[in-house]
Scaffold this active site. Structure first.
Site, PDB file in Angstrom:
ATOM      1  N   SER A 289       0.876  -1.179   0.000  1.00 34.05           N
ATOM      2  CA  SER A 289       0.000   0.000   0.000  1.00 34.05           C
ATOM      3  C   SER A 289       0.913   1.230   0.000  1.00 34.05           C
ATOM      4  CB  SER A 289      -0.934  -0.005   1.210  1.00 34.05           C
ATOM      5  OG  SER A 289      -0.230   0.169   2.404  1.00 34.05           O
TER       6      SER A 289
ATOM      7  N   HIS B 194      -3.125  -5.739   2.157  1.00 38.09           N
ATOM      8  CA  HIS B 194      -2.280  -6.814   2.678  1.00 38.09           C
ATOM      9  C   HIS B 194      -2.992  -8.157   2.719  1.00 38.09           C
ATOM     10  CE1 HIS B 194       0.297  -3.604   4.924  1.00 38.09           C
ATOM     11  NE2 HIS B 194       0.413  -3.559   3.616  1.00 38.09           N
TER      12      HIS B 194
ATOM     13  N   GLN C 253      -6.751  -1.482   7.147  1.00 34.80           N
ATOM     14  CA  GLN C 253      -5.595  -2.332   6.801  1.00 34.80           C
ATOM     15  C   GLN C 253      -4.971  -3.039   8.008  1.00 34.80           C
ATOM     16  OE1 GLN C 253      -2.530  -0.985   3.771  1.00 34.80           O
ATOM     17  NE2 GLN C 253      -1.262  -0.903   5.603  1.00 34.80           N
ATOM     18  N   GLU C 254      -4.884  -2.318   9.157  1.00 33.40           N
ATOM     19  CA  GLU C 254      -4.167  -2.918  10.292  1.00 33.40           C
ATOM     20  C   GLU C 254      -4.821  -2.568  11.626  1.00 33.40           C
ATOM     21  OE1 GLU C 254      -0.033  -1.644  10.031  1.00 33.40           O
ATOM     22  OE2 GLU C 254      -0.117  -1.852   7.855  1.00 33.40           O
TER      23      GLU C 254
ATOM     24  N   GLU D 286       1.678  -9.290   6.697  1.00 32.86           N
ATOM     25  CA  GLU D 286       2.492  -8.955   7.871  1.00 32.86           C
ATOM     26  C   GLU D 286       2.260  -9.924   9.027  1.00 32.86           C
ATOM     27  OE1 GLU D 286       1.648  -4.841   8.698  1.00 32.86           O
ATOM     28  OE2 GLU D 286       2.752  -4.156   6.932  1.00 32.86           O
TER      29      GLU D 286
ATOM     30  N   ASP E 104      -3.975   1.231  11.435  1.00 34.98           N
ATOM     31  CA  ASP E 104      -3.554   1.888  10.198  1.00 34.98           C
ATOM     32  C   ASP E 104      -4.743   1.766   9.248  1.00 34.98           C
ATOM     33  OD1 ASP E 104      -2.523   2.918   7.911  1.00 34.98           O
ATOM     34  OD2 ASP E 104      -0.867   1.498   7.710  1.00 34.98           O
TER      35      ASP E 104
ATOM     36  N   GLU F 128      -3.117   5.703  12.163  1.00 32.93           N
ATOM     37  CA  GLU F 128      -2.280   6.055  11.006  1.00 32.93           C
ATOM     38  C   GLU F 128      -3.156   6.236   9.763  1.00 32.93           C
ATOM     39  OE1 GLU F 128       1.039   3.346  10.623  1.00 32.93           O
ATOM     40  OE2 GLU F 128       0.901   3.452   8.449  1.00 32.93           O
TER      41      GLU F 128
ATOM     42  N   ASP G 167       1.535   8.470   7.229  1.00 30.19           N
ATOM     43  CA  ASP G 167       2.426   7.544   6.513  1.00 30.19           C
ATOM     44  C   ASP G 167       2.427   7.947   5.037  1.00 30.19           C
ATOM     45  OD1 ASP G 167       3.677   5.409   5.255  1.00 30.19           O
ATOM     46  OD2 ASP G 167       2.135   3.938   5.725  1.00 30.19           O
TER      47      ASP G 167
ATOM     48  N   LYS H  72       9.812   5.392   7.283  1.00 34.83           N
ATOM     49  CA  LYS H  72      10.178   4.179   6.538  1.00 34.83           C
ATOM     50  C   LYS H  72      11.352   4.579   5.638  1.00 34.83           C
ATOM     51  CE  LYS H  72       5.486   2.226   6.027  1.00 34.83           C
ATOM     52  NZ  LYS H  72       4.280   2.280   5.157  1.00 34.83           N
TER      53      LYS H  72
ATOM     54  N   SER I 179       8.990   2.289  11.107  1.00 36.28           N
ATOM     55  CA  SER I 179       8.133   1.207  10.599  1.00 36.28           C
ATOM     56  C   SER I 179       8.807   0.274   9.598  1.00 36.28           C
ATOM     57  CB  SER I 179       6.906   1.827   9.926  1.00 36.28           C
ATOM     58  OG  SER I 179       6.103   0.843   9.317  1.00 36.28           O
ATOM     59  N   HIS I 180       8.355  -0.967   9.658  1.00 35.58           N
ATOM     60  CA  HIS I 180       8.645  -1.964   8.620  1.00 35.58           C
ATOM     61  C   HIS I 180       7.775  -1.705   7.389  1.00 35.58           C
ATOM     62  CE1 HIS I 180       5.111  -4.819   9.957  1.00 35.58           C
ATOM     63  NE2 HIS I 180       4.750  -3.569   9.961  1.00 35.58           N
ATOM     64  N   ARG I 181       7.924  -2.549   6.359  1.00 33.06           N
ATOM     65  CA  ARG I 181       7.026  -2.568   5.212  1.00 33.06           C
ATOM     66  C   ARG I 181       6.321  -3.927   5.178  1.00 33.06           C
ATOM     67  NH1 ARG I 181       7.463   2.060   1.912  1.00 33.06           N
ATOM     68  NH2 ARG I 181       5.317   1.383   1.558  1.00 33.06           N
ATOM     69  N   SER I 182       5.303  -4.025   4.343  1.00 30.14           N
ATOM     70  CA  SER I 182       4.609  -5.322   4.271  1.00 30.14           C
ATOM     71  C   SER I 182       5.498  -6.394   3.642  1.00 30.14           C
ATOM     72  CB  SER I 182       3.293  -5.181   3.514  1.00 30.14           C
ATOM     73  OG  SER I 182       3.485  -4.511   2.282  1.00 30.14           O
TER      74      SER I 182
ATOM     75  N   LYS J 158       6.684   0.121  14.499  1.00 28.27           N
ATOM     76  CA  LYS J 158       5.643  -0.744  13.930  1.00 28.27           C
ATOM     77  C   LYS J 158       6.350  -1.862  13.192  1.00 28.27           C
ATOM     78  CE  LYS J 158       2.781   0.328  10.441  1.00 28.27           C
ATOM     79  NZ  LYS J 158       1.589   0.644   9.628  1.00 28.27           N
TER      80      LYS J 158
END
Ligand SMILES: C=C(OP(=O)(O)O)C(=O)O
Ligand SMILES: [Mg+2]
Length: 403
Positions: free
Chosen positions: A42, A148, A156-157, A198, A234, A277, A304, A329, A356-359, A380
């Site tokens: 995303s 995701h 999304q999260e 994730e 998120d 987010e 983000d 990121k 943050s990480h990514r997917s 995250k």
């Protein structure tokens, strides 16, 4: 001692099985660093450009490697990242790819730390960093959908937020326990669920049911562990936004931008959300400002896709009060120096940065060190799954000074 002697690049697998760029940096004194670029699904429209890995590697070999080898010291991160910008020559890394750039930038940082014999977080953040005194609270994705996981929630999260945890280790295990509790609750209700990109549960339930489940799971775990466990979201609202119609689409349900602001503000109060987010689409600075005005005293409103780790977009947000937090990121902007600049600008203006990480991830742990180096309140990085626990386990090691 940290003069770069060689840079090599290769294609490796990410957690989705897609190819991504890995870089090795070797210094003349034998210091070594290896890092891999993550990849989003995303992605924000204003992110630096990720090229197909083969193209990114070829371009970096042609333009960046000759500028780095025998010329730049890995221990001087600003010089490394300036060389990457110079080699690229665009303002969005569209020539060498932000994926090649970020892999080299992070690998150089690790090589610099290796020569110094210092842990990466200390090399990046300075000798007074103490992960034991203040650690980033991990936000763990326990239910997810959107880009995701298709056919799951629209939001999304859903992120467990163990804000009262006394240590990073207890926080990480609390998130894993919330993930397990959600799995048990789904099981009790006879709802089958696979996992999204994730590692979050991706059940075919509506968002309202997901709120109820995650609330019950976080309450249950809070009772067990004896500290406060809240949750956050998120929304990834750009993915729900229908620009032609000017509405957010949650399946058949539509919300106008005003209704979206009311909806999110109500959610913050109903569920005591610790973190939200991208509640609005990536161009709606004014909507972010209005929501921040309404609920920013009691939750983090984090940009983000809105900010994409970019100081110019962040400056615009600061000017209008859009959000009180920025997601960081490194691959959205291409180098660690640019990511640091965004963190520092945010902190100077009273905003919280969240690393943050990514997917699409790898076993790379750079973001764990970045979060400690920059003293951010949250990181995250998922709750379960090897590429997610790689970061959590590194945080546990950092806290124990075992890196
Ligand atoms: C981690 C996220 O997803 P992606 O990496 O797919 O952008 C996010 O949107 O915050
Ligand atoms: Mg996001």
């Amino acid at each position: 001692m940290t003069l770069i002697a060689s840079v090599s690049l290769r294609r490796v697998l990410d957690s989705r099985g897609n190819p991504t760029v890995e870089a090795d940096v070797l210094t003349e004194s034998g210091g070594f660093g290896r890092a891999a670029a993550p990849s989003g699904a995303s992605t924000g429209e204003y992110e630096a450009i990720e090229l197909p890995p083969g193209e990114a590697i070829a371009a970096a070999r042609q333009h960046a490697v000759p500028r780095l080898v025998d010329s730049v010291h890995a221990g001087n991160q600003r010089d490394v990242d300036a060389a990457l910008h110079g080699a690229d020559g665009t303002d969005d890394f569209s020539e060498i790819g932000a994926n090649s750039a970020v892999a080299v930038s992070m690998a150089a940082a690790k090589a610099g730390a290796d020569v110094l014999g210092a842990p990466l977080f200390q090399h990046l953040g300075g000798t007074f960093r103490d992960a034991d005194r203040s650690f980033p609270v991990p936000l763990g994705n326990v239910v997810g959908g959107g880009e995701h996981a298709k056919e799951a929630t629209h939001i999304q999260e859903f992120l467990a937020a163990p804000v009262g945890a006394p240590s990073v280790s207890e926080a990480a295990f609390a998130n894993a326990a919330v993930h397990e509790a959600v799995g048990d609750l789904l099981d009790e209700r006879g709802v089958p669920a696979g996992k999204g990109d994730e590692g979050a549960w991706a059940p075919g339930i509506d968002d309202a049911e997901a709120f109820e489940l995650v609330e019950e799971a976080t309450d249950r775990v809070a009772d067990e562990v004896g500290f406060e466990v809240r949750f956050g979201l998120d929304v990834a609202a750009s993915e729900l936004w229908d620009a032609d119609a000017g509405v957010y689409r949650y399946g058949d349900r539509e919300r106008t931008p005003d209704e979206q602001i009311d909806y999110v503000a109500d959610l913050v109060d109903e569920y005591d959300l610790a973190y939200v987010e991208d509640p609005l689409e990536e161009d709606d600075f004014d909507g972010f400002a209005e929501l921040t005005e309404r609920v920013g005293d009691r939750t983090l409103i984090c940009g983000d896709d809105l900010f994409v780790t970019n100081v110019e977009r962040l400056e615009r947000g600061i000017d209008v009060g859009a959000g009180n937090s920025i997601l960081i990121k490194p691959n959205q902007i291409g180098t660690l120096s640019d990511a640091f600049d965004a963190v520092e600008l945010a902190q100077r203006n009273g905003l919280d940065a969240v690393v943050s990480h990514r997917s699409g991830e790898t076993e790379d742990t750079t973001i764990a060190h970045l979060a400690v180096a920059t003293d951010v309140p949250f990181i995250k990085t998922g709750a379960v799954g090897g590429e997610r626990t790689a970061k959590l386990n590194e945080l546990i090691r950092i806290a124990e000074e075992a890196v």
